[in-house]
Design a protein around this motif. Structure first.
Motif, mmCIF file in Angstrom:
data_model
loop_
_atom_site.group_PDB
_atom_site.id
_atom_site.type_symbol
_atom_site.label_atom_id
_atom_site.label_comp_id
_atom_site.label_asym_id
_atom_site.label_seq_id
_atom_site.Cartn_x
_atom_site.Cartn_y
_atom_site.Cartn_z
ATOM 1 N N GLU A 1 0.885 -1.089 -0.202
ATOM 2 C CA GLU A 1 0.244 0.713 0.254
ATOM 3 C C GLU A 1 0.942 1.284 -0.575
ATOM 4 O O GLU A 1 0.321 2.578 -0.283
ATOM 5 N N VAL A 2 1.967 1.203 1.320
ATOM 6 C CA VAL A 2 3.133 2.478 1.215
ATOM 7 C C VAL A 2 3.373 2.815 -0.765
ATOM 8 O O VAL A 2 3.543 3.609 -1.111
ATOM 9 N N GLY A 3 3.994 1.209 -1.301
ATOM 10 C CA GLY A 3 4.304 1.803 -2.671
ATOM 11 C C GLY A 3 3.239 2.003 -3.646
ATOM 12 O O GLY A 3 4.029 3.220 -4.297
ATOM 13 N N THR A 4 2.336 1.633 -2.834
ATOM 14 C CA THR A 4 1.040 2.090 -4.204
ATOM 15 C C THR A 4 1.191 3.524 -3.935
ATOM 16 O O THR A 4 0.802 4.461 -4.824
ATOM 17 N N LEU A 5 0.565 4.030 -3.063
ATOM 18 C CA LEU A 5 0.749 5.600 -2.523
ATOM 19 C C LEU A 5 1.772 5.768 -3.020
ATOM 20 O O LEU A 5 1.936 7.316 -3.457
ATOM 21 N N ALA A 6 3.286 5.954 -2.631
ATOM 22 C CA ALA A 6 4.155 6.089 -3.455
ATOM 23 C C ALA A 6 4.437 6.744 -4.364
ATOM 24 O O ALA A 6 4.700 8.078 -5.121
ATOM 25 N N VAL A 7 4.043 5.250 -5.378
ATOM 26 C CA VAL A 7 3.460 5.670 -6.887
ATOM 27 C C VAL A 7 3.004 6.960 -7.414
ATOM 28 O O VAL A 7 3.192 7.460 -7.893
#
Length: 183
Positions: free
Chosen positions: A142-148
């Protein structure tokens, strides 16, 4: 006596003294007394002696039987006292064994409870570790998706390519983990 006095008066003889009996009466009375004594000594007194002897034997035999019964009762009483003492000793031994068995069972139950508690705690820790790993994975994703998404908005272009996105996210998380691990 009166007839004797009357008979003497009729015969004209002088009357006898009423206090002193006539000698014929003394003879008849003595013979009758001797016959009575003979019959008593020959038949009655031996029977009475036999009866008295039987009573004495019965009384003495009864006393002996009573003494024997008393001795037997005393023996039984001592035997019962001995058995009672043995039973009390046995009961105390059984009670002590039961206490020892109860203590052993208590220790076994406590040991099993500790083992079960340790097993449950270990299983809980394993479950927590597995959940933590799952949550960390989910958060990374989720952090990755939000970061992207955030980077896309900042950069202004779409970072939709999956392989690039994944590589970027993994690199970011690794750098983030290395930064916190050094503190």
């Amino acid at each position: 006596m009166i007839t004797t006095i009357l008979a003497a008066a009729e015969e004209g003889a002088k009357p006898h003294n009423p206090i002193i009996p006539v000698w014929q009466e003394i003879v008849v009375g003595s013979v009758a007394f001797a016959v009575l004594c003979f019959v008593l000594m020959k038949f009655v007194f031996p029977q009475m002696e036999k009866t008295f002897a039987a009573r004495v034997d019965a009384i003495e035999g009864g006393i002996k039987r009573a003494e024997a019964a008393q001795a037997e009762a005393n023996g039984l009483l001592e035997q019962y006292k001995t058995q009672l003492a043995e039973a009390r000793t046995e009961a105390a031994r059984i009670r002590d064994e039961a206490r020892a068995d109860a203590e052993g069972i208590r220790q076994d139950v406590l040991a099993k409870a500790r083992e079960e508690s340790d097993r449950i705690i270990a299983a809980g820790r394993e479950q927590l570790a597995a959940q933590r790993e799952s949550i960390v994975r989910d958060l990374r994703s989720e952090v990755g998706t939000l970061a992207v998404d955030l980077a896309s908005k900042i950069v202004g272009e779409s970072l939709a390519d999956e392989a690039r996105t994944r590589g970027t996210v993994d690199r970011f998380i690794t750098e983030l983990g290395a930064g916190t691990g050094g503190r």
